[in-house]
Design an enzyme around this catalytic site. Structure first.
Site, PDB file in Angstrom:
ATOM      1  N   HIS A   1       0.795  -1.231   0.000  1.00 17.61           N
ATOM      2  CA  HIS A   1       0.000   0.000   0.000  1.00 17.61           C
ATOM      3  C   HIS A   1       0.826   1.280   0.000  1.00 17.61           C
ATOM      4  CE1 HIS A   1       1.027  -0.269   4.254  1.00 17.61           C
ATOM      5  NE2 HIS A   1       0.775   1.017   4.327  1.00 17.61           N
TER       6      HIS A   1
HETATM    7  C1  UD1 Z   1      -1.550   5.412   6.367  1.00 16.29           C
HETATM    8  C2  UD1 Z   1      -0.187   5.826   6.922  1.00 16.29           C
HETATM    9  C3  UD1 Z   1       0.801   4.687   6.686  1.00 16.29           C
HETATM   10  C4  UD1 Z   1       0.290   3.377   7.261  1.00 16.29           C
HETATM   11  C5  UD1 Z   1      -1.095   3.084   6.714  1.00 16.29           C
HETATM   12  C6  UD1 Z   1      -1.655   1.831   7.340  1.00 16.29           C
HETATM   13  C7  UD1 Z   1       0.356   8.241   6.791  1.00 16.29           C
HETATM   14  C8  UD1 Z   1       1.182   9.239   6.097  1.00 16.29           C
HETATM   15  N1  UD1 Z   1       0.340   7.009   6.235  1.00 16.29           N
HETATM   16  O1  UD1 Z   1      -1.411   5.229   4.973  1.00 16.29           O
HETATM   17  O2  UD1 Z   1       2.028   4.998   7.321  1.00 16.29           O
HETATM   18  O3  UD1 Z   1       1.183   2.340   6.906  1.00 16.29           O
HETATM   19  O4  UD1 Z   1      -1.959   4.205   7.014  1.00 16.29           O
HETATM   20  O5  UD1 Z   1      -2.763   1.354   6.617  1.00 16.29           O
HETATM   21  O6  UD1 Z   1      -0.237   8.546   7.800  1.00 16.29           O
HETATM   22  N2  UD1 Z   1      -9.062   4.922   2.632  1.00 16.29           N
HETATM   23  C9  UD1 Z   1     -10.293   4.336   2.631  1.00 16.29           C
HETATM   24  N3  UD1 Z   1     -10.824   3.971   3.849  1.00 16.29           N
HETATM   25  C10 UD1 Z   1     -10.200   4.179   5.024  1.00 16.29           C
HETATM   26  C11 UD1 Z   1      -8.946   4.812   4.992  1.00 16.29           C
HETATM   27  C12 UD1 Z   1      -8.386   5.170   3.790  1.00 16.29           C
HETATM   28  O7  UD1 Z   1     -10.900   4.107   1.599  1.00 16.29           O
HETATM   29  O8  UD1 Z   1     -10.750   3.829   6.086  1.00 16.29           O
HETATM   30  C13 UD1 Z   1      -8.451   5.275   1.310  1.00 16.29           C
HETATM   31  C14 UD1 Z   1      -8.722   6.690   0.909  1.00 16.29           C
HETATM   32  O9  UD1 Z   1      -8.897   6.695  -0.454  1.00 16.29           O
HETATM   33  C15 UD1 Z   1      -7.408   7.393   1.236  1.00 16.29           C
HETATM   34  C16 UD1 Z   1      -6.389   6.294   1.021  1.00 16.29           C
HETATM   35  O10 UD1 Z   1      -7.042   5.099   1.383  1.00 16.29           O
HETATM   36  O11 UD1 Z   1      -7.191   8.506   0.443  1.00 16.29           O
HETATM   37  C17 UD1 Z   1      -5.157   6.463   1.856  1.00 16.29           C
HETATM   38  O12 UD1 Z   1      -5.453   6.597   3.252  1.00 16.29           O
HETATM   39  P1  UD1 Z   1      -4.468   7.436   4.211  1.00 16.29           P
HETATM   40  O13 UD1 Z   1      -4.864   7.291   5.626  1.00 16.29           O
HETATM   41  O14 UD1 Z   1      -4.306   8.820   3.678  1.00 16.29           O
HETATM   42  O15 UD1 Z   1      -3.076   6.738   3.992  1.00 16.29           O
HETATM   43  P2  UD1 Z   1      -2.673   5.194   4.015  1.00 16.29           P
HETATM   44  O16 UD1 Z   1      -2.175   4.851   2.659  1.00 16.29           O
HETATM   45  O17 UD1 Z   1      -3.750   4.355   4.616  1.00 16.29           O
END
Ligand code: UD1
Length: 362
Positions: A206
């Protein structure tokens, strides 16, 4: 009674605070308050961990949601400032390296609230990772820096952090594994996918550096296609990866023997880790969990902030080039898998040691 606030936002955070909350549950000295930023919000990214790890619902839910790095950080800061100003805790505990961790730390520091950072001192020395910025900033303004390895202590000391702020306590994620080991060992999640024990590969991926970059994503997908000719791969897919695969038109579902499934709960994922032949991942937590479980792990990144999993554990850094991933994994499938040992103080008592330090310090 002193007030301890604990802030979480993402999947790995929930796993890290669970053992701490168990330790604090019947503690008469402190009132413990849990804040959830809402950085992760889908059921299978958040609530399932609360249910499975017996974490009470958060006292404050900030409902931040997704967004760009700056937007998300700013929204968390705005909301958490209100909660911290109203409540004035004696200590704020933050874990890991996500945006929630850094945002909460900056706000607390400016309100003169003492900060304890759990999983301090990790460095990939790659400032293109948002997590690396989060780690450096959080550590630089924390009062109590809890580390999981001697290497992390060294990193902090080399950045000029005074030794008396650094506490080597071990790895709190291992407390969570040990607290749930029986369930992990008996879950046999692989059966649901008609697989045999130790006869499949578990994949997670991811990181923006892997999935937001078309060339790298295609290079990894090429390796998966090759490897899947010899062994089934199960891939619980992160929503970011789903989104980017669609955007870049990378058809993972066309790869034969690659089974794509929804993200798994904690026990289900650990069960799959434990029962797999080997793991391919870009996750930080899984590098550590596989080291504890002594399952061979191939990290598809150019660097790791967790070198102890390579020096002592069962992890190998293989980069993101198709041929390097394939040759390393096939070497293992041919019987030459790396065996590792468990690092010092990855023993299930880290949360206890943290509370002992807090009792002494606040
Ligand atoms: C975040 C952390 C990363 C960690 C990961 C664990 C930061 C910079 N990154 O990355 O270090 O390894 O979490 O999973 O804080 N989304 C959903 N549903 C959710 C959450 C996210 O659909 O419940 C999707 C959204 O499109 C979002 C994307 O995932 O834009 C990324 O989510 P985000 O929390 O921004 O970063 P992660 O890639 O999850």
């Amino acid at each position: 009674m002193k007030k301890i606030f604990i802030i979480v936002g993402t999947r790995p955070n929930f796993i890290k605070v669970a053992p701490l909350l168990i330790q604090l549950k019947n503690n008469k000295k402190y009132k413990t308050v849990l804040i959830h930023s809402g950085q992760h919000y889908d059921y299978y990214m958040s609530k399932v961990f609360f249910d499975e790890l017996n974490i009470n619902p958060p006292d404050h839910y900030l409902n931040i949601g997704s967004g760009s790095q700056g937007y998300q950080t700013a929204e968390i800061m705005k909301s958490i400032e209100v909660v911290l100003t109203e409540n004035k805790p004696d200590l704020m505990i933050v874990v890991g390296d996500v945006n929630t961790t850094m945002a909460a730390s900056i706000v607390a520091a400016k309100l003169y609230i003492k900060i304890a950072h759990i999983e301090s001192g990790l460095r990939s020395y790659d400032k293109k990772m948002p997590e690396e910025i989060n780690r450096i900033i959080t550590d630089s303004i924390s009062n109590y820096l809890f580390t999981h390895s001697r290497g992390a202590d060294k990193n902090l000391i080399s950045e000029g952090i005074p030794k008396d702020k650094i506490f080597f306590v071990g790895n709190i994620m291992i407390d969570t594994i040990i607290n749930n080991l029986e369930k992990i060992q008996s879950r046999e999640k692989y059966r649901e996918f008609n697989l045999n024990r130790k006869d499949f590969i578990l994949l997670t991926m991811h990181r923006p550096s892997n999935v937001d970059n078309e060339e790298v994503f295609r290079s990894i997908a090429g390796a998966l296609e090759e490897i899947a000719k010899n062994m089934k791969i199960v891939f619980p897919i992160h929503p970011r990866t789903v989104k980017m695969a669609e955007k870049l038109n990378i058809k993972l579902s066309k790869i034969k023997n690659l089974k794509i499934i929804n993200p798994l709960s904690y026990i289900d994922l650990l069960s799959m880790e434990n029962d797999s032949r080997c793991i391919i991942t870009d996750s930080g937590g899984i590098q550590e969990e596989s080291t504890f479980l002594n399952v061979p792990c191939f990290t598809i990144r150019e660097n790791t902030e967790r070198p102890i999993t390579i020096d002592i554990g069962s992890n190998i850094l293989v980069g993101t080039k198709t041929k390097d991933i394939v040759s390393n994994v096939e070497n293992c499938l041919n019987g030459n898998c790396k065996q590792g040992n468990i690092p010092e103080l990855w023993d299930g008592s880290t949360s206890k040691r943290i509370i002992e330090v807090i009792n002494h310090e606040i």
